[in-house]
Design a protein around this motif. Structure first.
Motif, PDB file in Angstrom:
ATOM      1  N   TYR A  33      -2.442   4.933  -1.118  1.00  0.00           N
ATOM      2  CA  TYR A  33      -1.399   4.594  -2.018  1.00  0.00           C
ATOM      3  C   TYR A  33      -1.919   3.127  -2.521  1.00  0.00           C
ATOM      4  O   TYR A  33      -1.015   2.329  -2.673  1.00  0.00           O
ATOM      5  CB  TYR A  33       0.021   4.590  -1.571  1.00  0.00           C
ATOM      6  CG  TYR A  33       0.693   5.679  -0.990  1.00  0.00           C
ATOM      7  CD1 TYR A  33       0.922   6.836  -1.638  1.00  0.00           C
ATOM      8  CD2 TYR A  33       0.838   5.884   0.504  1.00  0.00           C
ATOM      9  CE1 TYR A  33       1.298   7.945  -1.062  1.00  0.00           C
ATOM     10  CE2 TYR A  33       1.648   6.808   0.917  1.00  0.00           C
ATOM     11  CZ  TYR A  33       1.566   8.050   0.125  1.00  0.00           C
ATOM     12  OH  TYR A  33       2.035   9.233   0.691  1.00  0.00           O
ATOM     13  N   ASP A  34      -2.978   2.966  -3.010  1.00  0.00           N
ATOM     14  CA  ASP A  34      -3.806   1.780  -3.646  1.00  0.00           C
ATOM     15  C   ASP A  34      -3.915   0.595  -2.834  1.00  0.00           C
ATOM     16  O   ASP A  34      -3.944  -0.428  -3.021  1.00  0.00           O
ATOM     17  CB  ASP A  34      -2.915   1.598  -5.024  1.00  0.00           C
ATOM     18  CG  ASP A  34      -2.900   2.629  -5.947  1.00  0.00           C
ATOM     19  OD1 ASP A  34      -4.016   3.423  -6.108  1.00  0.00           O
ATOM     20  OD2 ASP A  34      -2.109   2.935  -6.500  1.00  0.00           O
ATOM     21  N   GLN A  35      -3.397   0.758  -1.494  1.00  0.00           N
ATOM     22  CA  GLN A  35      -3.547  -0.175  -0.563  1.00  0.00           C
ATOM     23  C   GLN A  35      -4.653  -0.267   0.279  1.00  0.00           C
ATOM     24  O   GLN A  35      -4.892   0.968   0.905  1.00  0.00           O
ATOM     25  CB  GLN A  35      -2.250  -0.510   0.356  1.00  0.00           C
ATOM     26  CG  GLN A  35      -2.429  -1.311   1.381  1.00  0.00           C
ATOM     27  CD  GLN A  35      -2.026  -2.871   0.881  1.00  0.00           C
ATOM     28  OE1 GLN A  35      -1.187  -3.020  -0.075  1.00  0.00           O
ATOM     29  NE2 GLN A  35      -2.473  -3.718   1.441  1.00  0.00           N
ATOM     30  N   VAL A  36      -5.627  -1.125   0.423  1.00  0.00           N
ATOM     31  CA  VAL A  36      -6.717  -0.927   1.179  1.00  0.00           C
ATOM     32  C   VAL A  36      -6.802  -1.557   2.663  1.00  0.00           C
ATOM     33  O   VAL A  36      -6.227  -2.652   2.715  1.00  0.00           O
ATOM     34  CB  VAL A  36      -8.076  -1.559   0.443  1.00  0.00           C
ATOM     35  CG1 VAL A  36      -9.344  -1.474   1.331  1.00  0.00           C
ATOM     36  CG2 VAL A  36      -8.255  -0.897  -0.775  1.00  0.00           C
ATOM     37  N   TYR A  37      -7.108  -0.787   3.508  1.00  0.00           N
ATOM     38  CA  TYR A  37      -7.082  -1.454   5.049  1.00  0.00           C
ATOM     39  C   TYR A  37      -8.607  -1.411   5.471  1.00  0.00           C
ATOM     40  O   TYR A  37      -9.268  -0.404   5.016  1.00  0.00           O
ATOM     41  CB  TYR A  37      -6.197  -0.454   5.818  1.00  0.00           C
ATOM     42  CG  TYR A  37      -4.857  -0.221   5.493  1.00  0.00           C
ATOM     43  CD1 TYR A  37      -3.792  -1.174   5.862  1.00  0.00           C
ATOM     44  CD2 TYR A  37      -4.532   0.729   4.528  1.00  0.00           C
ATOM     45  CE1 TYR A  37      -2.578  -1.110   5.220  1.00  0.00           C
ATOM     46  CE2 TYR A  37      -3.337   0.738   4.052  1.00  0.00           C
ATOM     47  CZ  TYR A  37      -2.160  -0.069   4.491  1.00  0.00           C
ATOM     48  OH  TYR A  37      -0.938  -0.066   3.951  1.00  0.00           O
ATOM     49  N   GLY A  38      -8.758  -2.461   6.387  1.00  0.00           N
ATOM     50  CA  GLY A  38     -10.404  -2.500   6.977  1.00  0.00           C
ATOM     51  C   GLY A  38     -11.248  -3.304   5.824  1.00  0.00           C
ATOM     52  O   GLY A  38     -10.825  -3.996   5.168  1.00  0.00           O
ATOM     53  N   GLU A  39     -12.395  -2.750   5.935  1.00  0.00           N
ATOM     54  CA  GLU A  39     -13.590  -3.426   5.112  1.00  0.00           C
ATOM     55  C   GLU A  39     -13.701  -2.993   3.677  1.00  0.00           C
ATOM     56  O   GLU A  39     -14.306  -1.894   3.436  1.00  0.00           O
ATOM     57  CB  GLU A  39     -15.065  -3.530   5.866  1.00  0.00           C
ATOM     58  CG  GLU A  39     -14.794  -4.122   7.261  1.00  0.00           C
ATOM     59  CD  GLU A  39     -14.967  -5.512   7.048  1.00  0.00           C
ATOM     60  OE1 GLU A  39     -15.608  -6.084   5.915  1.00  0.00           O
ATOM     61  OE2 GLU A  39     -14.575  -6.278   7.825  1.00  0.00           O
ATOM     62  N   ILE A  40     -12.969  -3.737   2.866  1.00  0.00           N
ATOM     63  CA  ILE A  40     -13.052  -3.143   1.276  1.00  0.00           C
ATOM     64  C   ILE A  40     -14.641  -3.029   0.971  1.00  0.00           C
ATOM     65  O   ILE A  40     -14.883  -2.173   0.154  1.00  0.00           O
ATOM     66  CB  ILE A  40     -12.400  -4.088   0.408  1.00  0.00           C
ATOM     67  CG1 ILE A  40     -12.086  -3.455  -0.667  1.00  0.00           C
ATOM     68  CG2 ILE A  40     -13.211  -5.150   0.180  1.00  0.00           C
ATOM     69  CD1 ILE A  40     -11.163  -4.024  -1.641  1.00  0.00           C
TER      70      ILE A  40
END
Length: 176
Positions: A33-40
């Motif tokens: 949902y357009d949210q990034v988790y971890g290493e972008i």
């Protein structure tokens, strides 16, 4: 208790590299949902595997597993990632359904607060069919008798339906 979705996704991004052949070169990013988790940065690496995250057949994000240096992914890594993505999809969909169920329950509780049991009983009593022992005038024609009978039957069904709905709501089995 199951972790909230953001905590779960961070946990996954930390665990996947440990299972890869070159774990010291592996980074993971999960976009949901357009949210990034971890290493972008994993999303921009040339050597990566990208899998789609889905709920009900619709894409809601993706997971990118990448090596920071040129390395090939072996078949076992791809198979592992497929299994991880399948399980993530199940978890994400379960959390989504849980949230929808909770929202529906909150709506039912709010409706219950608006229409307390006493009010439902009063409404049901007002909708109850007239007493069958009431004598009718002899001058009512047979067609009028049929109309009155149909009206009473409809009123009785409305009262019964209202009582049934209240019983389902009060026992928690009402489904919107």
């Amino acid at each position: 208790e199951t972790p909230q979705l953001p905590e779960f996704l961070h946990w996954v991004t930390e665990r996947i590299p440990l299972a890869m052949q070159h774990q010291d070169l592996c980074i993971v990013a999960i976009e949901l949902y357009d949210q990034v988790y971890g290493e972008i940065n994993a999303m921009d690496m040339p050597c990566q595997i990208v899998e789609s995250l889905r709920i009900g057949g619709q894409s809601v994000g993706r997971i990118c597993v990448a090596y920071t240096q040129e390395r090939d992914f072996i078949d076992e890594e791809r198979t592992l990632l497929d299994d991880v993505v399948r399980r993530m999809n199940n978890y994400i969909e379960s959390r989504y359904l849980l949230e929808q169920t909770q929202a529906t329950l909150d709506e039912v509780k709010a409706a219950h607060q608006l229409y307390m049991p006493e009010q439902w009983n009063e409404l049901a009593s007002a909708q109850a069919p007239p007493d069958e022992n009431i004598q009718q005038d002899d001058d009512i024609s047979s067609s009028e008798d049929e109309d009155v009978s149909q009206d009473r039957s409809q009123d009785k069904r409305k009262g019964t339906t209202l009582r049934e709905r209240w019983q389902r709501i009060s026992t928690g089995m009402f489904v919107l």
